[in-house]
Design an enzyme around this catalytic site. Sequence first.
Site, short mmCIF file in Angstrom:
data_model
loop_
_atom_site.label_atom_id
_atom_site.label_comp_id
_atom_site.label_asym_id
_atom_site.label_seq_id
_atom_site.Cartn_x
_atom_site.Cartn_y
_atom_site.Cartn_z
N GLY A 62 0.79 -1.22 0.00
CA GLY A 62 0.00 0.00 0.00
C GLY A 62 0.82 1.26 0.00
O GLY A 62 0.38 2.28 -0.52
N ALA A 85 -1.30 -3.22 -3.87
CA ALA A 85 -1.77 -4.36 -4.62
C ALA A 85 -1.83 -4.08 -6.12
O ALA A 85 -2.10 -2.97 -6.54
CB ALA A 85 -3.16 -4.80 -4.13
N ARG A 111 -9.99 4.31 1.77
CA ARG A 111 -10.91 3.57 0.91
C ARG A 111 -10.42 3.68 -0.54
O ARG A 111 -11.16 4.03 -1.45
CB ARG A 111 -12.34 4.08 1.07
CG ARG A 111 -12.55 5.58 0.94
CD ARG A 111 -14.04 5.92 0.96
NE ARG A 111 -14.30 7.35 0.84
CZ ARG A 111 -14.54 8.17 1.87
NH1 ARG A 111 -14.52 7.70 3.11
NH2 ARG A 111 -14.79 9.44 1.65
N PHE A 112 -9.12 3.39 -0.72
CA PHE A 112 -8.50 3.53 -2.04
C PHE A 112 -9.19 2.68 -3.10
O PHE A 112 -9.42 3.13 -4.22
CB PHE A 112 -7.02 3.12 -1.97
CG PHE A 112 -6.13 4.17 -1.38
CD1 PHE A 112 -6.02 5.41 -1.96
CD2 PHE A 112 -5.39 3.91 -0.23
CE1 PHE A 112 -5.19 6.39 -1.43
CE2 PHE A 112 -4.56 4.87 0.31
CZ PHE A 112 -4.45 6.11 -0.28
N PHE A 114 -7.93 -0.38 -4.38
CA PHE A 114 -6.96 -1.00 -5.28
C PHE A 114 -6.64 -0.11 -6.49
O PHE A 114 -6.61 -0.58 -7.64
CB PHE A 114 -7.43 -2.37 -5.77
CG PHE A 114 -7.34 -3.48 -4.76
CD1 PHE A 114 -6.62 -3.35 -3.59
CD2 PHE A 114 -7.98 -4.69 -5.00
CE1 PHE A 114 -6.53 -4.39 -2.66
CE2 PHE A 114 -7.90 -5.75 -4.10
CZ PHE A 114 -7.18 -5.58 -2.93
N ASN A 138 1.62 -7.77 -3.50
CA ASN A 138 0.26 -8.01 -3.03
C ASN A 138 -0.65 -8.17 -4.24
O ASN A 138 -0.70 -7.29 -5.11
CB ASN A 138 -0.16 -6.80 -2.17
CG ASN A 138 -1.40 -7.06 -1.35
OD1 ASN A 138 -2.51 -6.96 -1.86
ND2 ASN A 138 -1.21 -7.36 -0.07
N SER A 172 -9.10 -6.83 1.94
CA SER A 172 -9.34 -5.40 1.84
C SER A 172 -10.84 -5.14 1.96
O SER A 172 -11.64 -5.80 1.30
CB SER A 172 -8.84 -4.85 0.51
OG SER A 172 -9.28 -3.52 0.34
N ASN A 174 -12.32 -2.50 0.88
CA ASN A 174 -12.67 -1.43 -0.05
C ASN A 174 -13.03 -1.89 -1.45
O ASN A 174 -13.23 -1.07 -2.35
CB ASN A 174 -11.52 -0.42 -0.11
CG ASN A 174 -11.24 0.19 1.24
OD1 ASN A 174 -12.16 0.56 1.96
ND2 ASN A 174 -9.96 0.26 1.61
N THR A 175 -13.07 -3.20 -1.68
CA THR A 175 -13.54 -3.76 -2.94
C THR A 175 -14.73 -4.65 -2.64
O THR A 175 -14.62 -5.61 -1.88
CB THR A 175 -12.43 -4.57 -3.64
OG1 THR A 175 -11.35 -3.69 -3.98
CG2 THR A 175 -12.94 -5.23 -4.91
N ASN A 239 -5.08 -7.18 7.89
CA ASN A 239 -5.39 -6.00 7.11
C ASN A 239 -6.09 -4.97 8.00
O ASN A 239 -6.11 -5.11 9.22
CB ASN A 239 -6.31 -6.39 5.93
CG ASN A 239 -6.08 -5.54 4.70
OD1 ASN A 239 -5.93 -4.32 4.79
ND2 ASN A 239 -6.06 -6.17 3.53
N THR A 240 -6.68 -3.94 7.39
CA THR A 240 -7.37 -2.90 8.15
C THR A 240 -8.70 -3.41 8.70
O THR A 240 -9.21 -4.43 8.28
CB THR A 240 -7.63 -1.68 7.26
OG1 THR A 240 -8.37 -2.10 6.11
CG2 THR A 240 -6.32 -1.05 6.81
N GLY A 287 -0.74 -1.52 13.43
CA GLY A 287 -0.42 -0.69 14.58
C GLY A 287 1.03 -0.71 15.03
O GLY A 287 1.33 -0.23 16.13
N TYR A 308 3.29 0.54 8.19
CA TYR A 308 2.88 1.50 7.16
C TYR A 308 2.36 2.76 7.83
O TYR A 308 3.01 3.80 7.82
CB TYR A 308 1.82 0.86 6.25
CG TYR A 308 1.26 1.75 5.16
CD1 TYR A 308 1.62 3.10 5.03
CD2 TYR A 308 0.34 1.27 4.24
CE1 TYR A 308 1.10 3.91 4.03
CE2 TYR A 308 -0.19 2.08 3.24
CZ TYR A 308 0.19 3.39 3.15
OH TYR A 308 -0.34 4.19 2.17
#
Length: 350
Positions: A62, A85, A111-112, A114, A138, A172, A174-175, A239-240, A287, A308
């Site tokens: 990321g 990714a 909320r990219f 990908f 990724n 993820s 966000n997809t 992941n998040t 974290g 990250y």
Amino acid sequence: MTFIQSAGLALLRRFDPETAHGLALKAVNAGLVPLPGPVKSPRLATTVCGLDLPNPVGLAAGFDKNAQAVDALARAGFGFLEVGAATPRAQPGNPKPRLFRLAEDKAAINRFGFNNDGMDQIASRLARRTRSIPVGLNLGANKDSTDKAKDFATVLRTTGHVVDFATVNVSSPNTEKLRDLQGADALRGLLRDIVEVREDLTLPIPIFLKIAPDLETEEIAQIAEVATDTKIDGLIATNTTLSRDQLTSDLRTEIGGLSGQPLFERSTRVLAQLSSQTDLPIIGVGGVASAEQAFQKIRAGASAVQLYTGMVYGGLALAESIPHGLNQLLSENGFDTVAGAVGTGRDDWL
């Protein structure tokens, strides 16, 4: 952190988060930040899934989505990198704004979706890198794909010859419908296909599975079983998160995955549970912003860690300071190797 590094970090915070991210990558590539090389010591050196790491502190996927700064980041202090990714076709991702700093919580929400240049462009850049520390990719799926499972295999088939490991990212948030692939039956089929593609590579590479932190105990057990049965090499936890527990920032209601300090406890508990149910090596992420937190992840069951979001607040200097601090903590606690510390504090998190 030096005065110049601190001033640079303060300057970046004057920009919106996504612009600042792009500027940070350009600064790294331009040599405007110290690049001391991988931190090394006999105590820090370790092997994970056949990958020889000078130290167990890596960069999470990321940060360098499109493999634009691989050679520079490999000299920042890290023991390994993960880029991406990557999806089969280039895609713009979700509308902006899509990255938010939650400074009060030392966290971020993204909320990219990908956003990336596509597997061909990314593979081309990776093929030109200088090989020093291990670099992985990724694997992702296109937002509009009708067969997201097939996308992962397609990306691996195209890029597997230019990386040292690959991560299957079905976690993820966000997809749309991507996390559905974490279900036992869907995941088993996906991973079997990935392993078949891996075996066709001239030089087969380790395959990791990255999971979400928002899983129940039974789901974690199922994932551990499927991962073992399908003969992948390792896991990445986590992941998040979609959770917004105990946040104070006004931005806490933004849609997307939460990363940073609020994720540390949740992700480490999932890591420990996973570690108690499988012998597969696990990379701990979520974290990590200090040597002490890296040490806790390792003692909870991680063979290596990634960071990250911590760099949003601590800068790229963490790539050097965390391995040095971890080396000291290992020594102070009587561990001659990283491997010797793995899992020694697991019960504290169960």
